[in-house]
Enzyme design. Sequence first.
Site, PDB file in Angstrom:
ATOM      1  N   THR A  68     -12.437  -7.537   9.547  1.00 54.08           N
ATOM      2  CA  THR A  68     -11.561  -8.406   8.744  1.00 54.08           C
ATOM      3  C   THR A  68     -11.797  -9.859   9.123  1.00 54.08           C
ATOM      4  O   THR A  68     -12.162 -10.158  10.254  1.00 54.08           O
ATOM      5  CB  THR A  68     -10.083  -8.040   8.939  1.00 54.08           C
ATOM      6  OG1 THR A  68      -9.292  -8.859   8.084  1.00 54.08           O
ATOM      7  CG2 THR A  68      -9.627  -8.239  10.364  1.00 54.08           C
TER       8      THR A  68
ATOM      9  N   ASN B 154      -9.351 -11.912   8.230  1.00 55.66           N
ATOM     10  CA  ASN B 154      -7.969 -12.365   8.242  1.00 55.66           C
ATOM     11  C   ASN B 154      -7.482 -12.478   9.681  1.00 55.66           C
ATOM     12  O   ASN B 154      -7.370 -11.489  10.399  1.00 55.66           O
ATOM     13  CB  ASN B 154      -7.139 -11.340   7.463  1.00 55.66           C
ATOM     14  CG  ASN B 154      -5.670 -11.714   7.399  1.00 55.66           C
ATOM     15  OD1 ASN B 154      -5.112 -12.299   8.348  1.00 55.66           O
ATOM     16  ND2 ASN B 154      -5.041 -11.382   6.282  1.00 55.66           N
TER      17      ASN B 154
ATOM     18  N   GLY C 212      -4.649 -13.254  11.061  1.00 54.03           N
ATOM     19  CA  GLY C 212      -3.380 -12.620  11.405  1.00 54.03           C
ATOM     20  C   GLY C 212      -3.569 -11.134  11.648  1.00 54.03           C
ATOM     21  O   GLY C 212      -3.142 -10.568  12.656  1.00 54.03           O
TER      22      GLY C 212
ATOM     23  N   ASP D  69      -6.673  -1.544   4.922  1.00 56.42           N
ATOM     24  CA  ASP D  69      -6.205  -2.083   3.655  1.00 56.42           C
ATOM     25  C   ASP D  69      -4.741  -1.746   3.573  1.00 56.42           C
ATOM     26  O   ASP D  69      -4.328  -0.630   3.848  1.00 56.42           O
ATOM     27  CB  ASP D  69      -6.976  -1.486   2.468  1.00 56.42           C
ATOM     28  CG  ASP D  69      -6.684  -2.258   1.201  1.00 56.42           C
ATOM     29  OD1 ASP D  69      -6.803  -3.508   1.238  1.00 56.42           O
ATOM     30  OD2 ASP D  69      -6.327  -1.634   0.186  1.00 56.42           O
ATOM     31  N   SER D  70      -3.976  -2.743   3.225  1.00 60.67           N
ATOM     32  CA  SER D  70      -2.540  -2.500   3.249  1.00 60.67           C
ATOM     33  C   SER D  70      -1.859  -3.351   2.196  1.00 60.67           C
ATOM     34  O   SER D  70      -2.449  -4.272   1.628  1.00 60.67           O
ATOM     35  CB  SER D  70      -1.994  -2.831   4.639  1.00 60.67           C
ATOM     36  OG  SER D  70      -2.435  -4.109   5.042  1.00 60.67           O
TER      37      SER D  70
ATOM     38  N   TYR E  13       4.093 -11.050   2.297  1.00 59.41           N
ATOM     39  CA  TYR E  13       5.376 -10.628   1.787  1.00 59.41           C
ATOM     40  C   TYR E  13       6.404 -10.381   2.874  1.00 59.41           C
ATOM     41  O   TYR E  13       7.514  -9.964   2.586  1.00 59.41           O
ATOM     42  CB  TYR E  13       5.207  -9.358   0.932  1.00 59.41           C
ATOM     43  CG  TYR E  13       4.455  -9.670  -0.339  1.00 59.41           C
ATOM     44  CD1 TYR E  13       5.182 -10.144  -1.453  1.00 59.41           C
ATOM     45  CD2 TYR E  13       3.086  -9.551  -0.444  1.00 59.41           C
ATOM     46  CE1 TYR E  13       4.508 -10.472  -2.619  1.00 59.41           C
ATOM     47  CE2 TYR E  13       2.415  -9.866  -1.598  1.00 59.41           C
ATOM     48  CZ  TYR E  13       3.132 -10.326  -2.691  1.00 59.41           C
ATOM     49  OH  TYR E  13       2.492 -10.656  -3.838  1.00 59.41           O
TER      50      TYR E  13
ATOM     51  N   ARG F  33       1.098  -0.998   9.884  1.00 56.93           N
ATOM     52  CA  ARG F  33      -0.260  -1.036  10.404  1.00 56.93           C
ATOM     53  C   ARG F  33      -0.293  -0.487  11.827  1.00 56.93           C
ATOM     54  O   ARG F  33      -1.184   0.259  12.215  1.00 56.93           O
ATOM     55  CB  ARG F  33      -0.787  -2.469  10.378  1.00 56.93           C
ATOM     56  CG  ARG F  33      -2.288  -2.549  10.574  1.00 56.93           C
ATOM     57  CD  ARG F  33      -2.793  -3.953  10.349  1.00 56.93           C
ATOM     58  NE  ARG F  33      -2.685  -4.346   8.956  1.00 56.93           N
ATOM     59  CZ  ARG F  33      -2.014  -5.410   8.518  1.00 56.93           C
ATOM     60  NH1 ARG F  33      -1.367  -6.182   9.380  1.00 56.93           N
ATOM     61  NH2 ARG F  33      -1.981  -5.704   7.257  1.00 56.93           N
TER      62      ARG F  33
END
Length: 1199
Positions: free
Chosen positions: A848, A850, A852, A909-910, A991, A1018
């Site tokens: 990833t 990302n 975070g 993936d979430s 979110y 996660r």
Amino acid sequence: MMQKYNPQKIEKKWQKKWDENKIYKAKDFSNKPKYYCLIEFPYPSGAGLHVGHLRSHIAIDIIARQKRMSGYNVMYPIGWDAFGLPTENFAIKTKTHPKIVTKNNIKNFTKQIKSYGPSFDWSREINTTDPKYYKWTQWIFLKLFNSFYDQKLDKARDIKYLDVPRDLNNLEKREFIDGQRLAYEAEMAINWCPSCKIGLANEEVVNNACERCGAPAEKKTMKQWMLRITKYANRLIKDLETVDYLEKIKTQQVNWIGKSEGAEVEFRIKNYESRIRVFTTRPDTLFGCTYMVLAPEHNLIEELKLQITNYEEVKKYIQKAKNKSDLDRTDLAKEKTGVELKGIKAINPANNEEIPIWVADYVLATYGTGAIMAVPAHDERDFEFAKKFGLEIRQVVAPLFIGEGKNKIRKDKKNTKRTVVDVIIKHWEKDEYFCLNWSKSKNDWKSFVVGGVEKGESEEEAALREAKEESGYQNMRVVKKIGGTTYSRFFAAHKDVNRHDIKRSCIYIELLDNSFMEPKEEEVKNHDGIWIKKGEVKDFINLQEPKIHWDILQNGERSFLKDGIAMNSEQFNGLTTAEFKKEIIKWLSKNNLGRKAINYKLRDWVFSRQHYWGEPIPIVKCDKCGNISLKEKDLPLKLPDVKNYEPTDTGESPLAKIDRWVNIKCPKCNGNAKRETDTMPNWAGSSWYFLRYLDPKNNKEFASPEKLKYWMPVDLYNGGMEHTTLHLLYSRFWHKFLFDLNYVNTPEPYAKRRSHGMILAEDGQKMSKSRGNVVNPDKVIEKYGADTLRLYEMFMGPYGDAIPWSTSSLIGMNRFLERVWNMKNKVETRFIASKFIASKSKTILIATNNQGKLKELKDHLKDFDIISLKDIDKEIIEPEENGKTFEENSLIKAKYYAKKTGYLTIADDSGLCVNALNGRPGVFSSRYAEGDYKKAHQKLFKELENKKDRYAYFQSVVTLYDPKNNKYEQFSGKCEGKIIDKPQGNSGFGYDPIFMPDGLNKSFGECSFEEKYKYDHRKKAIDKLVKHLNEVETRFIASKTIEILLHQTIKKVSEDIENLKFNTAISSLMILLNEMEKQKTIFNIPACPAGRQYSIFLILLSPFAPHITEELWKMMGNKESIHLQSFPKYNPELAKEKEITLVVQINGKLRDQIKVLADISEEEAKKIALEREKIKKWIEGKEIRRIIFVKGKLINIVV
RNA sequence: GCCCGGGUGGCGGAAUUGGUAUACGCGACAGACUUAAAAUCUGUUUCUCGCAAGGGAUUGUGGGUUCGAGUCCCACUCCGGGCACCA
């Protein structure tokens, strides 16, 4: 439903497949090393195979299979030894032609053999009754016929090289040559039934009677073909050094050949020119020869019948002896019989004494010269005979006793000679004997009275004098002399001199009354006299000489067989046996009375059989030309087809009646001639069959030289102990003969010979049709399967031992296989474990960008070695996420990066799924919102307007991808909660500010990481992943014990197969299975060396149980046969035990056990051992004398 | 008789060659499952004394060597194989 183990279903299937694919076919020539293993080819009898036959087949099959899997080019052939008596007898009984009988039997045997799945190469099948085969048996016979033994070169050569004396006429010349051939004719006695008028095999003679009709069997002398195996006697012994046979096989062959070195001695016959030649291994006893014995068959008897005054009596005796078997005749336990040849005398060449000549059946015509010089004092049989017939027994060898221990001769002491008598004195009324206890001297002797013989004194006088002096008793009488003379050498401590030599005899005296005079002090200063009861004398006396005298007094005289010192032998007196032998042979040679000689027990091979069902002997008998061999081009000489193959009443072979076949023109002179009608024995075809396997279809040679060179010698030959002295010796003989003529390239046919034991019936008896206790393998296979049978036959006990069959034990093997079958359900083949274990590093790539997410994942996977995309390559571009579900997207990512980088990869993936919106997953991903969370929130809230249901959940799917195996595993985590009205907290994380999980009264946005992780989706997915990885590792570590055991088992099984210890090989496989069954899972991950446990187990078992392992192997998804896999090798490091149980002994008794590291040092072990409570208890108050330490085993404390 | 082997629990046997005797399998006993039986699974099982802890004995018999012997040596005994034409 679970599939059950059903051998009937799988075994036939695989047998067919193996046959079709010819996986056991041996290739002629190959780069692989060759391995030729051989079982004795079966005799296809009408009774069919019984379980005993299979034992060796299966055993060698296991070896063949294991060798094949270990990279050898293996030949394991089979054929039929089909000529012989049983088939002929069966044919006569059922009026079926032996050819048909044989064909049917072979068919049945083939079916039976195939049913237990041996790996024979059927393409090389041979049959001794096939003319194409026996052509070469006949060919070899003719080679023997046309060869002689060249003593100088010590090998056989073509008869054309024979030196024939020039001064012979044609007939003499022919006789001379015939007398040198390796196949020759001689008059021999055969068993004969006067009632059935047929020749009998030894086996057909039961209790000296014909097996069929019960009439007493006789001996009939007939001309027989013989093979001169005796010429090879010495080489057959000597070359045993070059081969690896079981020691007992070698011993038995050596004893059978029975080489003995000695001398030939010639005895003159008084007033007659003939001489009697004898062979003796003890020429040193010649002076003790007091009579001679001839075998009843000895031709001198016939020659001198006019001189023998009691010839009628002698003739009668010979007649009686003729029909006795050798066994009966030479039986030591049987009463000796014989008749003196009156009217003639022999002269003992040593002392020119006249001695009687006897005929007795304990002397065999077939051994030595058929006559013996009898030395009753030094030969057991002669002794018995002389006792019975009152012949003189003259001692010529005196035993020599050499002192040992304290009595050992001391070099620094003086030697003194003496002549002494042992005196055994019996009490006047009680059964007690006067003995001396020498406790007062330094000797420790316990003896009878012993004293010197003074000059001019007889032994008896000396004995009486000593008895009086030492015992004090005055009235006594000499009863008799005991035994002969002995010599002794020892150190006499009481006199401080060596007794070198003492000449000793023994006198037995009885006291008459108790008149007594106190012995002089001088007489008793060294010893005390005591009376010992009869039964205790034997144990009281501790010197060899008096012990022997006592034994003679109790049990009577015996012959003395051992070496010693010569006596009564004139100029040779005083020599040791060995010296004497040399001297007397010199003396005999010089006087032309004898010579050194070697004699063998081995006799020439009687090669004729008066039967139909054997190879015809390819010889033509011509009155004019004698025996003429057929030409090679006329071979094979086929057995004529006849209606009647029953024996004739003349004792001739059935072939003799077939005039058309018998009458033939002489190949040499074209005159009328006849064929030889005898056939060869069954042993002929089996003497060379192992050569034919190499090239079974060759019409030009029995086998091509190239193939012989490639395959020979046989690497392993297995057969029963019962073949040790006949078949094994015969075939070695033929092979040596072929070697001499350069037809084969090895002097020995078999490099290694092993033997199987018999399988007895359940009652411990031999299995036989007549006893009705035969176990039929077909029935066993039908009920339990071939693998169970194979396993049981190998497990039942040590391969070489005779063992009774046990059906209940057989069941154990079936259970074992069922458990093997069921274990497949525990086999773990999952890929993750493989990567994890194989890589041995815990490096995992997180796919990833990302930051975070990366931080979160790193937090969750603290114990693992993590790298990120940034760490390896900044250039990697993210893939298109075009899947519909989290699973798909997660997989796309993981697969993409894993393939790119080669790392074990995690991708996640979430997203948020909202019930009111039909839970559409992924819809609200950040991409969907194009990176603007506020906008995304607004869009979501808008869609939720008018909807009451605020229920939602976060889901994460984590994929672990293994690029090596292209396999993956996914883990999913969910966090349920609801959408709150207004975002709360940090909005930087997608979110999170609008989602409040159940059980938490704030949004994710408001939480610290720590708080959030308690609920996080996660985290939940990752936890599952971590749990899985840890579990794999835990299982792997648990499987380490299996790993060690597995390697120990590989070692054990390999070594045991090599040493034919099949029972312990199977036992170790059982131990492994027991251990594996205790495990939750058994690994079978082909990519991972440590993970092949199940495969290795199956391969180890496959030579023993080829069907079940093949089936399981296929069920695991393998395409190629398990029997083509390579046999595992063990890792010595892994096979080592790290921790051992050290045994602590006190005075050799087990007292404690300690678990320690295998390589513990002696000091450490001592320290630990001595501190043990249990040990302290035992050594308390005792002095430790010694401590013995055996590394890795035990420590023994001696107190 | 001669030659060659062999003798270890209730049974077949194991014991790295002089170092924990009785591995492994069968049988037996107990328990689980089953309405029941079979099958399967789990446990016990050389003998003996003892509730136990623990001790003692034991490799055909007798003796010997050794710190230590089923294993090596000597004597005995019993069983099996071979003994030449069954294969």
